[in-house]
Write a protein that holds these residues in place. Structure first.
Motif, PDB file in Angstrom:
ATOM      1  N   ALA A 102       0.828  -1.207   0.000  1.00  0.00           N
ATOM      2  CA  ALA A 102       0.000   0.000   0.000  1.00  0.00           C
ATOM      3  C   ALA A 102       0.861   1.256   0.000  1.00  0.00           C
ATOM      4  O   ALA A 102       0.480   2.275  -0.575  1.00  0.00           O
ATOM      5  N   SER A 103       2.026   1.173   0.620  1.00  0.00           N
ATOM      6  CA  SER A 103       2.904   2.352   0.696  1.00  0.00           C
ATOM      7  C   SER A 103       3.518   2.702  -0.664  1.00  0.00           C
ATOM      8  O   SER A 103       4.114   3.768  -0.807  1.00  0.00           O
ATOM      9  N   LYS A 104       3.343   1.845  -1.653  1.00  0.00           N
ATOM     10  CA  LYS A 104       3.892   2.100  -2.982  1.00  0.00           C
ATOM     11  C   LYS A 104       2.973   2.966  -3.837  1.00  0.00           C
ATOM     12  O   LYS A 104       3.283   3.250  -4.985  1.00  0.00           O
ATOM     13  N   THR A 105       1.829   3.361  -3.284  1.00  0.00           N
ATOM     14  CA  THR A 105       0.889   4.192  -4.024  1.00  0.00           C
ATOM     15  C   THR A 105       0.487   5.376  -3.156  1.00  0.00           C
ATOM     16  O   THR A 105       1.058   5.581  -2.081  1.00  0.00           O
ATOM     17  N   SER A 106      -0.473   6.144  -3.613  1.00  0.00           N
ATOM     18  CA  SER A 106      -0.881   7.329  -2.849  1.00  0.00           C
ATOM     19  C   SER A 106      -2.373   7.572  -3.033  1.00  0.00           C
ATOM     20  O   SER A 106      -3.040   6.884  -3.801  1.00  0.00           O
ATOM     21  N   GLY A 107      -2.858   8.551  -2.309  1.00  0.00           N
ATOM     22  CA  GLY A 107      -4.248   8.961  -2.437  1.00  0.00           C
ATOM     23  C   GLY A 107      -5.227   7.913  -1.947  1.00  0.00           C
ATOM     24  O   GLY A 107      -4.969   7.170  -1.003  1.00  0.00           O
ATOM     25  N   ALA A 108      -6.372   7.845  -2.634  1.00  0.00           N
ATOM     26  CA  ALA A 108      -7.447   6.937  -2.236  1.00  0.00           C
ATOM     27  C   ALA A 108      -7.005   5.475  -2.305  1.00  0.00           C
ATOM     28  O   ALA A 108      -7.367   4.680  -1.432  1.00  0.00           O
ATOM     29  N   ARG A 109      -6.230   5.121  -3.326  1.00  0.00           N
ATOM     30  CA  ARG A 109      -5.772   3.730  -3.442  1.00  0.00           C
ATOM     31  C   ARG A 109      -4.906   3.360  -2.248  1.00  0.00           C
ATOM     32  O   ARG A 109      -5.010   2.258  -1.718  1.00  0.00           O
ATOM     33  N   ALA A 110      -4.038   4.251  -1.807  1.00  0.00           N
ATOM     34  CA  ALA A 110      -3.205   3.979  -0.630  1.00  0.00           C
ATOM     35  C   ALA A 110      -4.082   3.809   0.609  1.00  0.00           C
ATOM     36  O   ALA A 110      -3.870   2.887   1.405  1.00  0.00           O
ATOM     37  N   ALA A 111      -5.058   4.693   0.776  1.00  0.00           N
ATOM     38  CA  ALA A 111      -5.948   4.599   1.939  1.00  0.00           C
ATOM     39  C   ALA A 111      -6.682   3.270   1.942  1.00  0.00           C
ATOM     40  O   ALA A 111      -6.755   2.590   2.978  1.00  0.00           O
ATOM     41  N   GLY A 143      -5.704   0.547   0.439  1.00  0.00           N
ATOM     42  CA  GLY A 143      -4.680  -0.473   0.673  1.00  0.00           C
ATOM     43  C   GLY A 143      -4.323  -0.610   2.143  1.00  0.00           C
ATOM     44  O   GLY A 143      -4.214  -1.719   2.670  1.00  0.00           O
ATOM     45  N   TYR A 144      -4.147   0.511   2.821  1.00  0.00           N
ATOM     46  CA  TYR A 144      -3.840   0.462   4.256  1.00  0.00           C
ATOM     47  C   TYR A 144      -4.987  -0.168   5.041  1.00  0.00           C
ATOM     48  O   TYR A 144      -4.765  -0.986   5.939  1.00  0.00           O
ATOM     49  N   ILE A 145      -6.205   0.207   4.713  1.00  0.00           N
ATOM     50  CA  ILE A 145      -7.372  -0.356   5.410  1.00  0.00           C
ATOM     51  C   ILE A 145      -7.449  -1.865   5.178  1.00  0.00           C
ATOM     52  O   ILE A 145      -7.621  -2.638   6.126  1.00  0.00           O
ATOM     53  N   LEU A 146      -7.300  -2.273   3.924  1.00  0.00           N
ATOM     54  CA  LEU A 146      -7.364  -3.708   3.618  1.00  0.00           C
ATOM     55  C   LEU A 146      -6.213  -4.480   4.257  1.00  0.00           C
ATOM     56  O   LEU A 146      -6.377  -5.637   4.648  1.00  0.00           O
ATOM     57  N   SER A 147      -5.064  -3.832   4.378  1.00  0.00           N
ATOM     58  CA  SER A 147      -3.885  -4.538   4.879  1.00  0.00           C
ATOM     59  C   SER A 147      -4.007  -4.962   6.338  1.00  0.00           C
ATOM     60  O   SER A 147      -3.327  -5.905   6.753  1.00  0.00           O
ATOM     61  N   VAL A 148      -4.846  -4.310   7.110  1.00  0.00           N
ATOM     62  CA  VAL A 148      -4.963  -4.690   8.521  1.00  0.00           C
ATOM     63  C   VAL A 148      -5.957  -5.831   8.743  1.00  0.00           C
ATOM     64  O   VAL A 148      -5.998  -6.417   9.824  1.00  0.00           O
ATOM     65  N   ILE A 149      -6.736  -6.160   7.734  1.00  0.00           N
ATOM     66  CA  ILE A 149      -7.761  -7.201   7.893  1.00  0.00           C
ATOM     67  C   ILE A 149      -7.177  -8.553   8.300  1.00  0.00           C
ATOM     68  O   ILE A 149      -7.700  -9.183   9.232  1.00  0.00           O
ATOM     69  N   PRO A 150      -6.108  -9.060   7.656  1.00  0.00           N
ATOM     70  CA  PRO A 150      -5.611 -10.382   8.083  1.00  0.00           C
ATOM     71  C   PRO A 150      -5.182 -10.434   9.553  1.00  0.00           C
ATOM     72  O   PRO A 150      -5.468 -11.411  10.251  1.00  0.00           O
ATOM     73  N   ALA A 151      -4.519  -9.386  10.038  1.00  0.00           N
ATOM     74  CA  ALA A 151      -4.097  -9.379  11.444  1.00  0.00           C
ATOM     75  C   ALA A 151      -5.299  -9.333  12.381  1.00  0.00           C
ATOM     76  O   ALA A 151      -5.332 -10.042  13.397  1.00  0.00           O
ATOM     77  N   LEU A 152      -6.270  -8.503  12.053  1.00  0.00           N
ATOM     78  CA  LEU A 152      -7.468  -8.436  12.883  1.00  0.00           C
ATOM     79  C   LEU A 152      -8.239  -9.757  12.843  1.00  0.00           C
ATOM     80  O   LEU A 152      -8.763 -10.213  13.864  1.00  0.00           O
ATOM     81  N   TRP A 153      -8.297 -10.382  11.689  1.00  0.00           N
ATOM     82  CA  TRP A 153      -8.954 -11.678  11.545  1.00  0.00           C
ATOM     83  C   TRP A 153      -8.275 -12.696  12.464  1.00  0.00           C
ATOM     84  O   TRP A 153      -8.942 -13.427  13.200  1.00  0.00           O
ATOM     85  N   ALA A 154      -6.957 -12.738  12.414  1.00  0.00           N
ATOM     86  CA  ALA A 154      -6.214 -13.685  13.257  1.00  0.00           C
ATOM     87  C   ALA A 154      -6.483 -13.418  14.735  1.00  0.00           C
ATOM     88  O   ALA A 154      -6.669 -14.355  15.515  1.00  0.00           O
ATOM     89  N   PHE A 155      -6.506 -12.165  15.115  1.00  0.00           N
ATOM     90  CA  PHE A 155      -6.704 -11.817  16.517  1.00  0.00           C
ATOM     91  C   PHE A 155      -8.091 -12.214  17.016  1.00  0.00           C
ATOM     92  O   PHE A 155      -8.228 -12.791  18.094  1.00  0.00           O
ATOM     93  N   PHE A 156      -9.112 -11.911  16.233  1.00  0.00           N
ATOM     94  CA  PHE A 156     -10.479 -12.123  16.694  1.00  0.00           C
ATOM     95  C   PHE A 156     -11.037 -13.512  16.395  1.00  0.00           C
ATOM     96  O   PHE A 156     -11.992 -13.939  17.042  1.00  0.00           O
TER      97      PHE A 156
END
Length: 150
Positions: free
Chosen positions: A68-77, A79-92
């Motif tokens: 996600a850090s390789k892009t900017s703007g809405a796509r980056a946002a 990407g960052y939001i989607l990137s946390v899903i696997p960790a949150l899934w594992a936790f919960f």
């Protein structure tokens, strides 16, 4: 797989060891007994798979964050939001016993593969990424399925 860098391929395959070991010790009681006495009971059967699976989903969140850090703007946002899903899934989703947790990890790794596809389609992952991820995900899901369905 020819285009996958050798180091990435070898480390990816090495990362399968806890999943394969967990499946083998689930299927072979003698190996499970040896592993439990030599390594400890949390390092055999579904227990190693569940703990390691949660770690790997969290690790993969970091990888996606890097993409996600390789892009900017809405796509980056996005990407960052989607990137946390696997960790949150594992936790919960990895509580409630080995069958439930294993099932949820299977869904987590399948969902991660969809996220990998999205990031690859946006041109944020290297070209060799999807062949490697398809192989690794197939093995992980097959190994987790041993503990869930057998």
């Amino acid at each position: 797989m020819r285009n996958v860098p050798t180091t990435a391929l070898l480390l990816g395959l090495a990362g399968l060891i806890p999943f394969v070991w967990g499946a083998l010790t689930y299927l072979n009681p003698g190996l499970a007994n040896w592993g439990a006495s030599a390594l400890g009971p949390r390092f055999v059967g579904p227990y190693i798979q569940l703990a390691y699976g949660a770690v790997i989903l969290s690790f993969m969140s970091g990888v996606l964050w890097g993409f996600a850090s390789k892009t900017s703007g809405a796509r980056a946002a996005i990407g960052y939001i989607l990137s946390v899903i696997p960790a949150l899934w594992a936790f919960f989703m990895t509580g409630g016993g080995p069958v439930s947790a294993g099932t949820n990890l299977i869904f987590g790794f399948a969902g991660l593969l969809l996220l990998d596809m999205a990031f690859a389609s946006w041109g944020l992952a290297p070209r060799w990424w999807m062949p490697l991820r398809l192989l690794l995900t197939a093995v992980v899901i097959a190994c987790l399925a041993v503990g869930v369905f057998l």
